[in-house]
Design a protein around this motif. Structure first.
Motif, PDB file in Angstrom:
ATOM      1  N   ASP A  97      -9.355  76.410 -14.643  1.00  0.00           N
ATOM      2  CA  ASP A  97      -7.954  76.822 -14.605  1.00  0.00           C
ATOM      3  C   ASP A  97      -7.505  77.281 -13.222  1.00  0.00           C
ATOM      4  O   ASP A  97      -6.336  77.603 -13.030  1.00  0.00           O
TER       5      ASP A  97
ATOM      6  N   TYR B  38      -8.831  75.598 -10.190  1.00  0.00           N
ATOM      7  CA  TYR B  38      -9.152  74.612  -9.159  1.00  0.00           C
ATOM      8  C   TYR B  38      -8.971  73.207  -9.699  1.00  0.00           C
ATOM      9  O   TYR B  38      -9.464  72.879 -10.781  1.00  0.00           O
ATOM     10  N   ALA B  39      -8.265  72.381  -8.945  1.00  0.00           N
ATOM     11  CA  ALA B  39      -8.084  70.970  -9.299  1.00  0.00           C
ATOM     12  C   ALA B  39      -9.078  70.138  -8.508  1.00  0.00           C
ATOM     13  O   ALA B  39      -9.069  70.174  -7.267  1.00  0.00           O
TER      14      ALA B  39
ATOM     15  N   ARG C 122      -8.162  59.842  -7.605  1.00  0.00           N
ATOM     16  CA  ARG C 122      -7.190  60.655  -8.342  1.00  0.00           C
ATOM     17  C   ARG C 122      -5.934  59.833  -8.548  1.00  0.00           C
ATOM     18  O   ARG C 122      -5.385  59.258  -7.613  1.00  0.00           O
TER      19      ARG C 122
ATOM     20  N   VAL D 223      -6.030  64.531 -16.827  1.00  0.00           N
ATOM     21  CA  VAL D 223      -5.766  65.838 -16.212  1.00  0.00           C
ATOM     22  C   VAL D 223      -4.282  66.143 -16.349  1.00  0.00           C
ATOM     23  O   VAL D 223      -3.472  65.266 -16.658  1.00  0.00           O
TER      24      VAL D 223
ATOM     25  N   ASP E 284      -0.799  69.167 -12.599  1.00  0.00           N
ATOM     26  CA  ASP E 284      -1.312  69.867 -11.428  1.00  0.00           C
ATOM     27  C   ASP E 284      -2.703  69.392 -11.008  1.00  0.00           C
ATOM     28  O   ASP E 284      -3.301  69.921 -10.075  1.00  0.00           O
ATOM     29  N   GLY E 285      -3.218  68.367 -11.709  1.00  0.00           N
ATOM     30  CA  GLY E 285      -4.516  67.799 -11.376  1.00  0.00           C
ATOM     31  C   GLY E 285      -5.694  68.534 -11.970  1.00  0.00           C
ATOM     32  O   GLY E 285      -6.849  68.131 -11.742  1.00  0.00           O
ATOM     33  N   ARG E 286      -5.431  69.581 -12.749  1.00  0.00           N
ATOM     34  CA  ARG E 286      -6.535  70.348 -13.322  1.00  0.00           C
ATOM     35  C   ARG E 286      -6.972  69.761 -14.659  1.00  0.00           C
ATOM     36  O   ARG E 286      -6.226  69.041 -15.331  1.00  0.00           O
TER      37      ARG E 286
END
Length: 265
Positions: free
Chosen positions: A173, A175-176, A212, A235, A238-240
């Motif tokens: 939660d 870091y992506a 990504r 994901v 936000d990429g997380r």
């Protein structure tokens, strides 16, 4: 006094005799953990590189036929790790990925340390996914900064508590993951949370992020459906790997930690 050349010949002779007898290979007591590593990776010739790690992972994925795994419950009847040309490749992951003298370093995709072929029913006892990650990190120039291991849990725990290693454990939660990082899931009956680390030995699996995209990551891992395979992992915006509630978005795999890899370039 025995000369250095004499000692080298003695070790070579013992290795040859052991090979003839079907025994495990002879190792040299007190040898450096990277004595068996080629100079370009041992020195290394170039700084630890994100692009190198990603391109090495892609190269191995192509060697295994560019397999894309879309379901964790499906297992192909084909076991590519046992194919000619590929069982030897798995042997290189074991030999080059692990430190010199490791118990598993003489394994291949179909052989134990004595050179005896094990049946496919025992593939699970010779799982090579952590050796694959270790191989990628070693060949990309991590040198002695990566905690090479035959079990994912060993280097996951190290990433949480050991200073000076090239990986650091990150909360989902907070870091992506970016390209070159490792994302890790627990396996088996016992759930593992970030807060549990270090958690001793536990079954797990890590993949390396190679791309990504909007809404997903492309990751590559070893021993996934008996091959080096790719997965697409959902994901958030936000990429997380977790949504606003903290729940993992991916319905297929219980990801619980990201290992940020501290590349030098």
């Amino acid at each position: 006094m025995v000369s250095r050349l004499g000692r080298v010949w003695a070790v070579a002779l013992l290795a040859a005799l052991s090979a003839c007898a079907g025994a495990a290979p002879v190792t040299t007591p007190g040898a450096a953990p990277d004595i068996h590593i080629p100079p370009f990776a041992k020195r290394p010739y170039q700084a630890f590189s994100r692009d190198a790690a990603v391109q090495i992972a892609y190269r191995e994925w192509r060697a295994f036929g560019q397999k894309l795994v879309t379901s964790p419950t499906y297992e192909s009847p084909d076991s590519r790790e046992r194919d000619e040309g590929l069982w030897q490749r798995v042997g290189e992951y074991w030999w080059l990925g692990l430190d010199y003298g490791s118990r598993e370093s003489a394994w291949t995709g179909i052989h134990d340390a004595s050179g005896a072929q094990f049946p496919r029913a025992e593939d699970g006892s010779h799982a090579w996914s952590a050796a694959f990650i270790s191989y990628v990190m070693r060949m990309a120039g991590a040198g002695r900064r990566f905690p090479y291991a035959s079990s994912h849990s060993d280097y996951i725990n190290a990433a949480r508590i050991e200073p000076g290693v090239a990986i650091g454990a990150q909360r989902l939660d907070q870091y992506a993951p970016v390209v070159g990082d490792l994302i890790c899931a627990w396996r088996g009956a016992r759930p593992v949370r970030f807060e549990d680390l270090p958690a001793g030995h536990f079954p797990g699996h890590c993949d390396i992020v190679v791309a990504r995209n909007a809404g997903s990551l492309e990751v590559i891992g070893g021993n996934v459906d008996n091959a080096v395979s790719m997965k697409r992992v959902p994901v958030g915006a936000d990429g997380r790997l977790v949504g606003p509630t903290g729940a993992v978005i991916d319905p297929d795999y219980p990801w619980f930690v990201v290992l940020r890899v501290d590349y030098q370039r």
